[in-house]
Design a protein around this motif. Structure first.
Motif, PDB file in Angstrom:
ATOM      1  N   THR A 139       4.934   1.230  -5.757  1.00 24.48           N
ATOM      2  CA  THR A 139       4.519   1.934  -4.452  1.00 24.48           C
ATOM      3  C   THR A 139       3.091   1.596  -4.219  1.00 24.48           C
ATOM      4  O   THR A 139       2.389   1.102  -4.887  1.00 24.48           O
ATOM      5  CB  THR A 139       4.563   3.521  -4.768  1.00 24.48           C
ATOM      6  N   GLY A 140       2.761   1.711  -3.018  1.00 18.47           N
ATOM      7  CA  GLY A 140       1.604   1.364  -2.179  1.00 18.47           C
ATOM      8  C   GLY A 140       1.358   1.282  -0.917  1.00 18.47           C
ATOM      9  O   GLY A 140       2.455   1.639  -0.172  1.00 18.47           O
ATOM     10  N   PRO A 141       0.409   0.608  -0.482  1.00 15.15           N
ATOM     11  CA  PRO A 141       0.242   0.328   0.923  1.00 15.15           C
ATOM     12  C   PRO A 141       1.345  -0.593   1.452  1.00 15.15           C
ATOM     13  O   PRO A 141       1.831  -1.513   0.654  1.00 15.15           O
ATOM     14  CB  PRO A 141      -1.150  -0.146   1.323  1.00 15.15           C
ATOM     15  N   ASP A 142       1.879  -0.534   2.791  1.00 18.56           N
ATOM     16  CA  ASP A 142       2.593  -1.697   3.336  1.00 18.56           C
ATOM     17  C   ASP A 142       1.870  -3.095   3.278  1.00 18.56           C
ATOM     18  O   ASP A 142       0.880  -3.031   3.803  1.00 18.56           O
ATOM     19  CB  ASP A 142       3.152  -1.423   4.714  1.00 18.56           C
ATOM     20  N   LEU A 143       2.499  -3.978   2.671  1.00 26.76           N
ATOM     21  CA  LEU A 143       2.050  -5.283   2.619  1.00 26.76           C
ATOM     22  C   LEU A 143       3.309  -6.468   2.716  1.00 26.76           C
ATOM     23  O   LEU A 143       4.318  -6.128   2.244  1.00 26.76           O
ATOM     24  CB  LEU A 143       1.490  -5.540   0.944  1.00 26.76           C
ATOM     25  N   SER A 144       2.826  -7.547   3.221  1.00 35.91           N
ATOM     26  CA  SER A 144       3.639  -8.543   3.584  1.00 35.91           C
ATOM     27  C   SER A 144       4.158  -9.380   2.123  1.00 35.91           C
ATOM     28  O   SER A 144       3.371  -9.325   1.170  1.00 35.91           O
ATOM     29  CB  SER A 144       3.404  -9.425   4.463  1.00 35.91           C
ATOM     30  N   ALA A 145       5.183 -10.105   2.147  1.00 38.28           N
ATOM     31  CA  ALA A 145       5.450 -10.808   1.107  1.00 38.28           C
ATOM     32  C   ALA A 145       4.338 -12.028   0.780  1.00 38.28           C
ATOM     33  O   ALA A 145       3.820 -12.298   1.965  1.00 38.28           O
ATOM     34  CB  ALA A 145       6.779 -11.433   1.256  1.00 38.28           C
ATOM     35  N   GLY A 146       4.164 -12.354  -0.089  1.00 32.25           N
ATOM     36  CA  GLY A 146       3.133 -13.405  -0.575  1.00 32.25           C
ATOM     37  C   GLY A 146       1.959 -12.849  -0.827  1.00 32.25           C
ATOM     38  O   GLY A 146       0.835 -13.508  -1.184  1.00 32.25           O
ATOM     39  N   THR A 147       1.645 -11.622  -0.354  1.00 32.88           N
ATOM     40  CA  THR A 147       0.387 -10.816  -0.701  1.00 32.88           C
ATOM     41  C   THR A 147       0.280 -10.584  -2.241  1.00 32.88           C
ATOM     42  O   THR A 147       0.885 -10.239  -3.207  1.00 32.88           O
ATOM     43  CB  THR A 147       0.458  -9.385  -0.118  1.00 32.88           C
ATOM     44  N   VAL A 177      -2.577  -8.896 -11.952  1.00 28.37           N
ATOM     45  CA  VAL A 177      -2.358  -9.177 -10.389  1.00 28.37           C
ATOM     46  C   VAL A 177      -1.190 -10.080 -10.325  1.00 28.37           C
ATOM     47  O   VAL A 177      -0.962 -10.977 -11.246  1.00 28.37           O
ATOM     48  CB  VAL A 177      -3.711 -10.335  -9.990  1.00 28.37           C
ATOM     49  N   PHE A 178      -0.319  -9.899  -9.248  1.00 27.91           N
ATOM     50  CA  PHE A 178       0.931 -10.595  -9.211  1.00 27.91           C
ATOM     51  C   PHE A 178       1.015 -10.907  -7.634  1.00 27.91           C
ATOM     52  O   PHE A 178       0.416 -10.265  -6.609  1.00 27.91           O
ATOM     53  CB  PHE A 178       2.169  -9.538  -9.426  1.00 27.91           C
ATOM     54  N   VAL A 179       2.198 -11.559  -7.161  1.00 24.19           N
ATOM     55  CA  VAL A 179       2.274 -11.972  -5.820  1.00 24.19           C
ATOM     56  C   VAL A 179       3.631 -11.230  -5.472  1.00 24.19           C
ATOM     57  O   VAL A 179       4.772 -11.417  -6.088  1.00 24.19           O
ATOM     58  CB  VAL A 179       2.407 -13.451  -5.621  1.00 24.19           C
ATOM     59  N   LEU A 180       3.546 -10.432  -4.140  1.00 29.69           N
ATOM     60  CA  LEU A 180       4.851  -9.887  -3.792  1.00 29.69           C
ATOM     61  C   LEU A 180       5.870 -10.962  -3.563  1.00 29.69           C
ATOM     62  O   LEU A 180       5.448 -11.757  -2.675  1.00 29.69           O
ATOM     63  CB  LEU A 180       4.360  -8.997  -2.373  1.00 29.69           C
ATOM     64  N   GLU A 181       7.217 -10.972  -3.870  1.00 30.72           N
ATOM     65  CA  GLU A 181       8.130 -11.693  -3.342  1.00 30.72           C
ATOM     66  C   GLU A 181       8.711 -11.052  -2.280  1.00 30.72           C
ATOM     67  O   GLU A 181       9.262 -11.933  -1.264  1.00 30.72           O
ATOM     68  CB  GLU A 181       9.070 -11.977  -4.390  1.00 30.72           C
ATOM     69  N   THR A 182       8.775 -10.071  -2.202  1.00 38.24           N
ATOM     70  CA  THR A 182       9.403  -9.174  -1.016  1.00 38.24           C
ATOM     71  C   THR A 182       8.428  -8.320  -0.302  1.00 38.24           C
ATOM     72  O   THR A 182       7.610  -7.517  -1.093  1.00 38.24           O
ATOM     73  CB  THR A 182      10.562  -8.438  -1.242  1.00 38.24           C
ATOM     74  N   PRO A 183       8.196  -7.834   0.961  1.00 39.47           N
ATOM     75  CA  PRO A 183       7.473  -7.179   1.500  1.00 39.47           C
ATOM     76  C   PRO A 183       7.365  -5.608   0.744  1.00 39.47           C
ATOM     77  O   PRO A 183       8.670  -5.046   0.452  1.00 39.47           O
ATOM     78  CB  PRO A 183       7.927  -6.912   2.927  1.00 39.47           C
ATOM     79  N   LEU A 184       6.486  -4.939   0.686  1.00 41.28           N
ATOM     80  CA  LEU A 184       6.281  -3.476   0.437  1.00 41.28           C
ATOM     81  C   LEU A 184       6.151  -2.610   1.818  1.00 41.28           C
ATOM     82  O   LEU A 184       5.371  -2.851   2.468  1.00 41.28           O
ATOM     83  CB  LEU A 184       4.766  -3.282  -0.265  1.00 41.28           C
ATOM     84  N   SER A 185       7.270  -1.904   1.930  1.00 40.87           N
ATOM     85  CA  SER A 185       7.519  -1.288   3.262  1.00 40.87           C
ATOM     86  C   SER A 185       7.828   0.368   3.146  1.00 40.87           C
ATOM     87  O   SER A 185       8.443   0.727   1.985  1.00 40.87           O
ATOM     88  CB  SER A 185       8.694  -1.905   3.968  1.00 40.87           C
ATOM     89  N   GLN A 186       7.025   0.957   4.096  1.00 38.20           N
ATOM     90  CA  GLN A 186       7.197   2.387   4.013  1.00 38.20           C
ATOM     91  C   GLN A 186       6.999   2.721   2.727  1.00 38.20           C
ATOM     92  O   GLN A 186       7.303   3.712   2.130  1.00 38.20           O
ATOM     93  CB  GLN A 186       8.402   2.997   4.422  1.00 38.20           C
ATOM     94  N   GLY A 187       5.807   2.339   2.024  1.00 37.38           N
ATOM     95  CA  GLY A 187       5.401   2.723   0.742  1.00 37.38           C
ATOM     96  C   GLY A 187       6.269   2.283  -0.649  1.00 37.38           C
ATOM     97  O   GLY A 187       5.621   2.810  -1.754  1.00 37.38           O
ATOM     98  N   ALA A 188       7.193   1.708  -0.403  1.00 36.55           N
ATOM     99  CA  ALA A 188       7.893   1.177  -1.681  1.00 36.55           C
ATOM    100  C   ALA A 188       8.438  -0.107  -1.594  1.00 36.55           C
ATOM    101  O   ALA A 188       8.647  -0.800  -0.596  1.00 36.55           O
ATOM    102  CB  ALA A 188       9.489   2.365  -1.508  1.00 36.55           C
ATOM    103  N   GLY A 189       8.846  -0.599  -2.734  1.00 34.12           N
ATOM    104  CA  GLY A 189       9.089  -2.000  -2.839  1.00 34.12           C
ATOM    105  C   GLY A 189       9.591  -2.224  -4.339  1.00 34.12           C
ATOM    106  O   GLY A 189       9.621  -1.415  -5.085  1.00 34.12           O
ATOM    107  N   LYS A 190       9.636  -3.461  -4.569  1.00 31.40           N
ATOM    108  CA  LYS A 190      10.118  -3.984  -5.986  1.00 31.40           C
ATOM    109  C   LYS A 190       9.269  -5.190  -6.545  1.00 31.40           C
ATOM    110  O   LYS A 190       8.900  -5.917  -5.478  1.00 31.40           O
ATOM    111  CB  LYS A 190      11.475  -4.319  -5.936  1.00 31.40           C
TER     112      LYS A 190
END
Length: 65
Positions: free
Chosen positions: A33-41, A9-22
């Motif tokens: 890749t995954g569902p759209d999620l906001s930073a801090g999730t 388990v990790f915390v997103l530093e940047t949002p996951l948008s349109q199914g993609a992020g870092k």
């Protein structure tokens, strides 16, 4: 190499948008890749898809750095 992150388990530093992020883990930046999620999730790595980590929102668990 990415398989060692499955279930962690990790915390997103940047949002996951349109199914993609870092996601930064240790000294590596992974594409995720995954569902759209906001930073801090809190997210859990569920599988590896090529060079990408597949993630989902995690329940209230302790996140790793």
């Amino acid at each position: 190499r990415g398989s060692r992150y499955i279930g962690r388990v990790f915390v997103l530093e940047t949002p996951l948008s349109q199914g993609a992020g870092k996601l930064s883990v240790d000294d590596t930046v992974w594409r995720i890749t995954g569902p759209d999620l906001s930073a801090g999730t809190k997210i859990r790595v569920t599988e590896i898809d090529g060079a990408r980590l597949v993630v989902e929102a995690a329940a209230d668990e302790t996140a790793e750095a």
